[in-house]
Enzyme design. Structure first.
Site, short mmCIF file in Angstrom:
data_model
loop_
_atom_site.label_atom_id
_atom_site.label_comp_id
_atom_site.label_asym_id
_atom_site.label_seq_id
_atom_site.Cartn_x
_atom_site.Cartn_y
_atom_site.Cartn_z
N ASN A 288 -44.96 -21.46 0.97
CA ASN A 288 -45.89 -21.33 -0.15
C ASN A 288 -46.67 -22.62 -0.34
OD1 ASN A 288 -43.29 -19.46 -1.39
ND2 ASN A 288 -45.32 -18.57 -1.29
N ASP B 177 -38.61 -22.61 -9.36
CA ASP B 177 -40.00 -22.97 -9.65
C ASP B 177 -40.44 -22.28 -10.94
OD1 ASP B 177 -42.42 -24.26 -9.30
OD2 ASP B 177 -43.22 -22.81 -7.86
#
Length: 387
Positions: free
Chosen positions: A226, A279
């Site tokens: 990512n 996250d």
């Protein structure tokens, strides 16, 4: 605090890094753990040596989870105007989901704001509320910025690095950096010189440059795949460089949004050591709606957090217990491996010697998981949490 003896149908012990078997955790079926004075004093197989104080049949006793990359939860963020008050709320929310140790991840902001936030959070690290501070920005690639304000991204100047690291008084444990930025490799060496982890992330670096960054001291990859240059058969990019190296810890956001389950399984099977992270932004364990991440507007709905401006994924609303469930149920990762990625591996990545393992002498941080891997009970420093 009197001794507490706990039995369970399954107890997950740490992998044996001394013998080189760092990818396999031992599992006692059944097993028991004894704690005293906030520490684990013993663990063993079979029936406990006396009548247990707590018995969890058909359940798994695992180390308390360690979240190395988390921005918020319960409606609060570490980038809030009062980060200290936010930190207490965030820690409490995620603790109920098995996370007994967590970092404070800060998104990109002006240097003066980051310096202030680091200085305010540092005492909470020293008090043990937080394990450390993670700077995810401002030294990131504009082309792979994710949910970071482009106008605030900077090249890593030595004076700026010194400024933020010194503000933390040794509490900044990890810094994400794009090594292709001007001065990037020197910055990796400077960050690690402070005793912090340099993590490659939000980067357009190629394979060779990523390897150079690892050689310079980088030991982690921030949410691998990512916000980084994608894997290509002629231009492998940073992900391959990270995943082929057994000295590297690879962050994984296992929420079914950031990565396909097959890639979660691929990372877990790679030579690198997988680290489950959330996250998580403020909307974790909170209602859907409009939020702010740093200075950007985020819309949260249907299990996803995305920037209002362009739909870019903006962190997650994940908790680590949910990440473990996804890793096991959807990605097909063995339970012991998923638990290790949520406890032992992040602790090792951050150099936390007291947590992440069920082992004599470690803190008595434990989580009890049902057969469906839901959190049934959480112990922090030898005390069961109400809930």
């Amino acid at each position: 605090m009197s001794p507490t003896l706990i039995s369970a149908s399954r107890v997950i012990l740490p992998s044996d890094t001394k013998t080189g078997d760092a990818k396999t955790s031992a599992v006692l079926e059944p097993g028991w753990v004894e704690t005293d004075g906030g520490r684990i004093t013993a663990a063993g197989p079979g029936l406990p040596p006396r009548e247990p104080d707590a018995d969890f049949p058909d359940a798994t006793l695992a180390p308390g989870f360690v979240d190395a990359h988390i921005h918020g939860g319960g409606g609060s963020s570490f980038n809030d105007a009062d980060p200290a008050a936010a930190a207490v709320r965030i820690a409490g929310v995620h603790r109920s989901h098995g996370t007994t140790t967590l970092m404070a991840s800060l998104v990109t902001a002006p240097l003066t704001q980051l310096e202030k936030a680091v200085a305010v959070l540092a005492p909470l690290v020293e008090e043990g509320v937080l394990a450390g501070i993670h700077l995810e920005g401002p030294w990131l690639s504009p082309d792979h910025r994710g949910a970071h304000a482009e106008d605030l991204l900077l090249a890593p100047e030595p004076a700026a690095i010194d400024r933020l690291m010194l503000a933390g008084r040794g509490t900044v444990r990890m810094v994400t950096i794009a090594p292709e930025l001007e001065g990037g490799l020197a910055a990796v060496r400077q960050i690690t010189g402070y005793g912090a982890v340099a993590a490659i992330g939000h980067t357009g670096a190629g394979y060779d440059l990523a390897r150079q960054a690892i050689a310079a001291g980088a030991t982690a990859g921030t949410h691998v795949f990512n916000a980084m240059r994608p894997l290509h058969h002629r231009e492998p990019g940073p992900a391959l460089a990270l995943l082929e190296d057994p000295t590297v810890f690879a962050e994984v956001i296992a929420d079914g949004v950031h990565l396909h389950p097959s890639l979660v399984r691929f990372i877990a099977a790679s030579p690198a050591r997988a680290v489950l992270v959330t996250d998580a932004m403020a909307a974790a364990c909170a209602q859907d709606g409009r939020y702010r991440l740093g200075g950007l507007d985020v819309q949260v709905s249907d299990g996803e957090a995305r920037l209002v401006s362009d739909g870019t994924i903006a962190g997650s609303i994940l908790t680590l217990d949910a990440a473990v469930r996804h890793a096991v149920h959807d990605a097909g990762i063995p339970l012991a491996d998923a638990v290790r990625a949520a406890s032992q591996n992040p602790a090792d990545m951050l150099g936390l010697s007291d947590v992440g393992r069920i082992e004599a002498g470690r803190k008595a941080d434990l989580v009890v998981l049902t057969a469906d891997l839901e959190v049934a009970a959480v112990m922090k420093a030898g005390e069961w949490l109400a809930g």
